[in-house]
Motif scaffolding. Structure first.
Motif, short mmCIF file in Angstrom:
data_model
loop_
_atom_site.label_atom_id
_atom_site.label_comp_id
_atom_site.label_asym_id
_atom_site.label_seq_id
_atom_site.Cartn_x
_atom_site.Cartn_y
_atom_site.Cartn_z
N LEU A 38 0.42 -6.78 -8.86
CA LEU A 38 0.80 -6.69 -7.45
C LEU A 38 -0.44 -6.46 -6.59
O LEU A 38 -0.66 -7.16 -5.60
N LEU A 39 -1.26 -5.49 -6.96
CA LEU A 39 -2.45 -5.15 -6.17
C LEU A 39 -3.49 -6.26 -6.16
O LEU A 39 -4.14 -6.50 -5.14
N THR A 40 -3.65 -6.95 -7.28
CA THR A 40 -4.66 -8.01 -7.33
C THR A 40 -4.14 -9.33 -6.76
O THR A 40 -4.93 -10.16 -6.32
N GLY A 41 -2.84 -9.52 -6.76
CA GLY A 41 -2.27 -10.75 -6.21
C GLY A 41 -2.01 -10.71 -4.72
O GLY A 41 -1.97 -11.76 -4.07
N ALA A 112 7.83 -7.44 1.71
CA ALA A 112 8.38 -6.59 0.64
C ALA A 112 7.30 -6.25 -0.38
O ALA A 112 7.23 -5.10 -0.85
N ALA A 113 6.45 -7.20 -0.73
CA ALA A 113 5.36 -6.94 -1.67
C ALA A 113 4.37 -5.94 -1.08
O ALA A 113 3.87 -5.07 -1.80
N CYS A 114 4.11 -6.03 0.22
CA CYS A 114 3.22 -5.07 0.87
C CYS A 114 3.81 -3.66 0.78
O CYS A 114 3.09 -2.70 0.47
N ARG A 115 5.10 -3.54 1.06
CA ARG A 115 5.74 -2.22 0.98
C ARG A 115 5.72 -1.69 -0.46
O ARG A 115 5.49 -0.49 -0.68
N TRP A 136 -8.17 -3.40 4.09
CA TRP A 136 -8.82 -4.62 3.60
C TRP A 136 -7.82 -5.77 3.53
O TRP A 136 -8.11 -6.89 3.97
N ALA A 137 -6.62 -5.51 3.01
CA ALA A 137 -5.60 -6.56 2.95
C ALA A 137 -5.26 -7.06 4.35
O ALA A 137 -5.13 -8.26 4.58
N GLN A 138 -5.15 -6.16 5.30
CA GLN A 138 -4.88 -6.54 6.69
C GLN A 138 -6.05 -7.34 7.26
O GLN A 138 -5.85 -8.29 8.01
N ARG A 170 3.53 -7.07 12.04
CA ARG A 170 4.52 -6.92 10.97
C ARG A 170 3.84 -6.61 9.64
O ARG A 170 4.30 -5.76 8.87
N LEU A 171 2.74 -7.29 9.38
CA LEU A 171 2.00 -7.04 8.15
C LEU A 171 1.45 -5.62 8.14
O LEU A 171 1.57 -4.89 7.15
#
Length: 178
Positions: A38-41, A112-115, A136-138, A170-171
């Protein structure tokens, strides 16, 4: 049944630790296989979703994808052991980041994956690493959204289209950055 644990005993650069360079700290050392995937994808999914998110406009082109890849790679210089470990893992994969193609740009699934990632980070990560990963993801999405369909990037911190602002908001909410 719980997934097997994946120890992160390698250095964050993917090489054996050298003098003065330590492996990931214990607070981020063990994730289940599913949690680590999840974290790497997630960064790749964020990149693709941002590139495809267009609200009626043509999808962004190669320049947006390259901007997103640069944002992912920028994690190599992060102060966060977790972010550096995630980037090292992404670049160590023979195919690079992968995710099922039909799920890459589904906004509901991405949020949902972010949450879910936020929940994993709350349980497993140091608060500073958690914040760095989420920011970083944002930033990956932000860099992609600043590239218009013409391929010309807006200046960092510059305005983005209203639809892109809503997407980023939203993200950010799903990443608990609000």
């Amino acid at each position: 049944m719980l997934a097997p644990e994946v120890p992160m005993s390698h250095s964050v650069a993917g090489e054996p630790p050298s003098a003065g360079r330590r492996a990931a700290p214990l607070t981020t050392a063990v994730y289940s296989v599913a949690e680590w995937e999840l974290l790497t994808g997630l960064p790749g999914r964020v990149l693709v979703a941002a590139a495809r998110h267009s609200s009626g406009r043509p999808p962004r082109g190669v320049a947006a994808g390259l901007a997103g890849l640069e944002a992912v790679a920028a994690g190599r210089a992060s102060d966060s052991d977790l972010v550096r470990a995630v980037v090292a893992d992404i670049y160590a994969r023979p195919d690079g980041p992968t995710a099922p193609a039909d799920r890459l740009a589904d906004l509901v699934d991405l949020l949902a994956a972010c949450r879910a990632a936020v929940r994993v980070l709350r349980r497993r990560a140091d608060p500073a690493d958690s914040a760095a990963y989420r920011q970083w993801a944002q930033s990956v999405a932000g860099r992609v959204c600043r590239v218009g369909t013409t391929g010309a990037p807006a200046p960092a911190g510059g305005p983005v289209a209203p639809a892109d602002r809503r997407f980023l908001d939203r993200l950010g909410g799903a990443l608990d950055l609000g």
